[in-house]
Design an enzyme around this catalytic site. Structure first.
Site, mmCIF file in Angstrom:
data_model
loop_
_atom_site.group_PDB
_atom_site.id
_atom_site.type_symbol
_atom_site.label_atom_id
_atom_site.label_comp_id
_atom_site.label_asym_id
_atom_site.label_seq_id
_atom_site.Cartn_x
_atom_site.Cartn_y
_atom_site.Cartn_z
ATOM 1 N N ASP A 73 0.872 -1.159 0.000
ATOM 2 C CA ASP A 73 0.000 0.000 0.000
ATOM 3 C C ASP A 73 0.928 1.232 0.000
ATOM 4 O O ASP A 73 2.113 1.110 0.327
ATOM 5 C CB ASP A 73 -0.850 -0.070 1.275
ATOM 6 C CG ASP A 73 -1.536 1.216 1.587
ATOM 7 O OD1 ASP A 73 -2.497 1.538 0.879
ATOM 8 O OD2 ASP A 73 -1.117 1.911 2.537
ATOM 9 N N ASP A 75 0.034 5.030 1.095
ATOM 10 C CA ASP A 75 -0.016 6.029 2.161
ATOM 11 C C ASP A 75 -0.028 5.394 3.552
ATOM 12 O O ASP A 75 -0.793 4.468 3.825
ATOM 13 C CB ASP A 75 -1.244 6.921 1.985
ATOM 14 C CG ASP A 75 -1.044 7.860 0.799
ATOM 15 O OD1 ASP A 75 0.104 8.008 0.369
ATOM 16 O OD2 ASP A 75 -2.039 8.432 0.324
HETATM 17 N N1 LIG Z 1 -11.796 10.640 -0.644
HETATM 18 C C1 LIG Z 1 -11.153 10.313 0.473
HETATM 19 N N2 LIG Z 1 -9.891 9.863 0.401
HETATM 20 C C2 LIG Z 1 -9.261 9.558 1.534
HETATM 21 C C3 LIG Z 1 -9.866 9.668 2.786
HETATM 22 N N3 LIG Z 1 -8.984 9.275 3.731
HETATM 23 C C4 LIG Z 1 -7.863 8.935 3.078
HETATM 24 N N4 LIG Z 1 -8.015 9.115 1.764
HETATM 25 C C5 LIG Z 1 -7.063 8.910 0.683
HETATM 26 O O1 LIG Z 1 -6.946 7.530 0.478
HETATM 27 C C6 LIG Z 1 -5.669 7.286 -0.042
HETATM 28 C C7 LIG Z 1 -5.097 6.137 0.724
HETATM 29 O O2 LIG Z 1 -3.975 5.703 0.019
HETATM 30 P P1 LIG Z 1 -3.395 4.250 0.278
HETATM 31 O O3 LIG Z 1 -2.075 4.269 -0.430
HETATM 32 O O4 LIG Z 1 -3.246 4.074 1.738
HETATM 33 O O5 LIG Z 1 -4.357 3.281 -0.353
HETATM 34 C C8 LIG Z 1 -4.853 8.547 0.083
HETATM 35 O O6 LIG Z 1 -4.720 9.149 -1.169
HETATM 36 C C9 LIG Z 1 -5.698 9.430 0.958
HETATM 37 O O7 LIG Z 1 -5.542 10.774 0.597
HETATM 38 C C10 LIG Z 1 -11.201 10.140 2.840
HETATM 39 O O8 LIG Z 1 -11.796 10.278 3.930
HETATM 40 N N5 LIG Z 1 -11.802 10.452 1.663
HETATM 41 MG MG MG Z 2 -2.546 3.327 3.402
#
Ligand SMILES: Nc1nc2c(ncn2[C@@H]2O[C@H](COP(=O)(O)O)[C@@H](O)[C@H]2O)c(=O)[nH]1
Ligand code: MG
Length: 532
Positions: A73, A75
């Site tokens: 993953d 973030d």
């Molecule tokens: N639209 C939304 N996006 C969100 C939220 N909380 C997090 N995020 C985004 O998800 C990805 C997670 O990335 P990963 O690599 O861990 O799969 C990241 O881009 C965040 O900005 C939300 O509440 N709403």
């Molecule tokens: Mg993540």
């Protein structure tokens, strides 16, 4: 491209034990500098020193030799955000949206965020405005209304009924199961307090649930409209830890013959383009496909077998949006889903679903764990002393040869002896006095009173010590993985769904890529005193 486990090369054998590594033993070792530290005894030839905060913990046996591909993953896994700055950014962006778009009072703009206050594993009770920490049986152990702790009576009255089997899940409850949710949980608690103290100031006099919905929508918008991304792109070092060990870790995995891949909801093109790291994944450096999500150029779609037959997959195109696990397995040469290890930070999205739906092996990244285990190590003695099972002797008070009371002397810990008294039969049972004359009754009665008062003192001091111990981990919520003596709900999820868990993704490089991870032995309560 690999087509099966038989093509794996075992270039890295850091622990020497390889496939049948039974020697991973956690020990306290005094090093040449005289400092006692927890270590992994990782090779027959000597100690490979791994700080306990960086250890990989195992819930379910996992033999890395059978892993063909390791997926990541992005973030909070590869991109290690600093919650102190990143979550503050989310908090401030959310407040601005609440005030300017949803009509919340401008005084919210003056509020500040304590990024350490909320922790993962908490549950928001949207309707009641409460924040809960529960154990693995979903028994609510700690409850706050906004920032005010509920009395024991209120807590039991609201959540204590064993007849109501509340699942504590959506839609009435929200789980704080990712670090992305810390800011919204804190803001929710602030708004609950604000509403209670300022009736009529919240637009439309919204209830707690409505406020939660507004906060959620505002946070969501910050993620979608680029508010956060733009700020991070301007100054990535402020928001993301620069971890120089990520690239060597990925190289190590690839050199050992594993494919590496990325499955993410995020788009962080700079990671791939800086220093040309795209070759670390099944991604073409020149494709620029990740950038395309931002500038609108269409991404290759793998929208399901019906629309795009496997044979038409363009092998040179290594970045896909949408798609399904079948295509991914085909691209990576995966024959069985258990040949994939997926590493992520989100217990639900990354771990539970990968395990339950896809059948992948999983590793959860829990950045909080580093401090948690280091602290646990420091206060291991106190924890042992607080363990209520640590009996050392049992004495009986006898009158006329009858056992009228049993005295249990509990734990002795580093010169500190605690006496804990248990009465039998209890003082309300009049049969304890049967057959005794007046003097004897009075003597026994006063003896029992003394024991009872001493027991109460011990109970209170024990409770206080336990509270202090928990507060060392976190002043409000205590130890992340524990609620009292029980595993927390979060710990229970980790235990059920994460084959492995560790504080940082790069801890993978501290172990051989061929390591056989083995869990510790399970103990039932009846086995514990005998075998543990
Ligand atoms: N639209 C939304 N996006 C969100 C939220 N909380 C997090 N995020 C985004 O998800 C990805 C997670 O990335 P990963 O690599 O861990 O799969 C990241 O881009 C965040 O900005 C939300 O509440 N709403
Ligand atoms: Mg993540």
């Amino acid at each position: 491209m690999l087509s099966g486990a038989n093509q794996l090369r075992a270039n890295y054998r850091m622990d020497g034990a390889g496939v049948d590594d039974k020697t991973s033993l956690f020990q306290s070792v005094t090093f040449s500098d005289g400092v006692q530290e927890p270590c992994i005894w990782s090779s027959p030839g000597g100690i490979h020193k791994i700080n306990i905060g960086k250890r990989i913990f195992c819930n379910r046996s996992l033999n890395m030799t059978s892993i063909v591909a390791v997926g990541f993953d992005m973030d909070y896994t590869l991109a290690q955000y600093k919650p102190e700055t990143f979550e503050s950014l989310a908090y401030e962006g959310t407040i601005r949206k609440l005030v300017y778009d949803l009509g919340y009072p401008p005084m919210l703009l003056e509020w500040t965020f304590d990024w350490k206050y909320m922790v993962r594993g908490l549950v928001l009770d949207k309707k009641r405005g409460n924040i809960l920490k529960m154990d693995r049986h979903k028994y609510v152990k700690v409850a706050y209304h906004g920032f005010r702790e509920l009395s024991k009576e209120d807590k039991v009255a609201t959540y204590g009924s064993t007849l109501i089997r509340d699942a504590f899940d959506e839609p009435d409850y929200a789980l704080i199961d990712t670090l992305f949710s810390l800011a919204e949980a804190y803001l929710f608690a602030q708004l609950v307090d604000f509403k209670d103290n300022n009736p009529g100031k919240i637009p439309g006099d919204a209830g707690y649930s409505r406020m939660y919905k507004d906060v959620r929508a505002a946070v969501d918008l910050c993620h979608r409209d680029g508010t956060l991304k733009q700020m991070v792109a301007k100054d990535p070092k402020r928001y993301i830890n620069e971890d120089t060990s990520i690239v060597p870790m990925l190289k190590m995995l690839r050199d050992s013959g594993r494919s590496t891949f990325l499955v993410t909801n995020s788009a962080k093109p700079s990671f791939f383009h800086d220093e040309n790291r795209a070759h670390l994944f099944e991604v073409e450096p020149e494709s620029g496909m990740l950038l395309n999500t931002d500038n609108g150029t269409p991404m290759p779609q793998v929208g399901g077998a019906l629309r795009l037959p496997l044979k038409s997959l363009n092998k040179s195109c290594k970045v896909f949006q949408g798609g399904n696990v079948g295509h991914l397995h085909k691209l990576l040469g995966i024959e069985s889903s258990s040949q994939v290890l997926y590493v992520g930070d989100h217990i639900y999205g990354d771990i539970l679903r990968s395990k339950k739906v896809l059948g992948w092996r999983t590793m959860l990244v829990v950045p909080e764990l580093e401090k948690e285990v280091e602290f646990l190590w420091e206060c291991r003695g106190t924890r042992k002393y607080l363990n209520p099972c640590g009996l050392t002797s049992i004495n009986c008070l006898e009158v006329h040869g009858d056992v009228r009371a049993i005295r249990i002397l509990t734990v002795t810990y580093e010169n500190y002896t605690v006496k804990h008294w248990l009465l039998f039969p209890n003082e309300n049972d009049v049969s304890v006095f049967e057959g005794l004359n007046g003097d004897e009754k009075e003597k026994l009665s006063s003896e029992l009173e003394k024991l009872e008062s001493q027991r109460e003192k011990v109970r209170l001091s024990h409770q206080q010590s336990q509270r202090e111990c928990h507060q060392k981990f976190h002043k409000v919520w205590g130890q992340l993985m524990k609620t009292g003596y029980q595993n927390s709900r979060f710990a229970h999820q980790v235990e059920r769904f994460a084959c492995l868990y560790t504080s940082q993704v790069t801890n993978l490089s501290l172990y051989s890529p061929d390591k056989y991870y083995r869990p510790s032995e399970d103990f039932m309560p009846h086995e514990f005193d005998i075998l543990a």
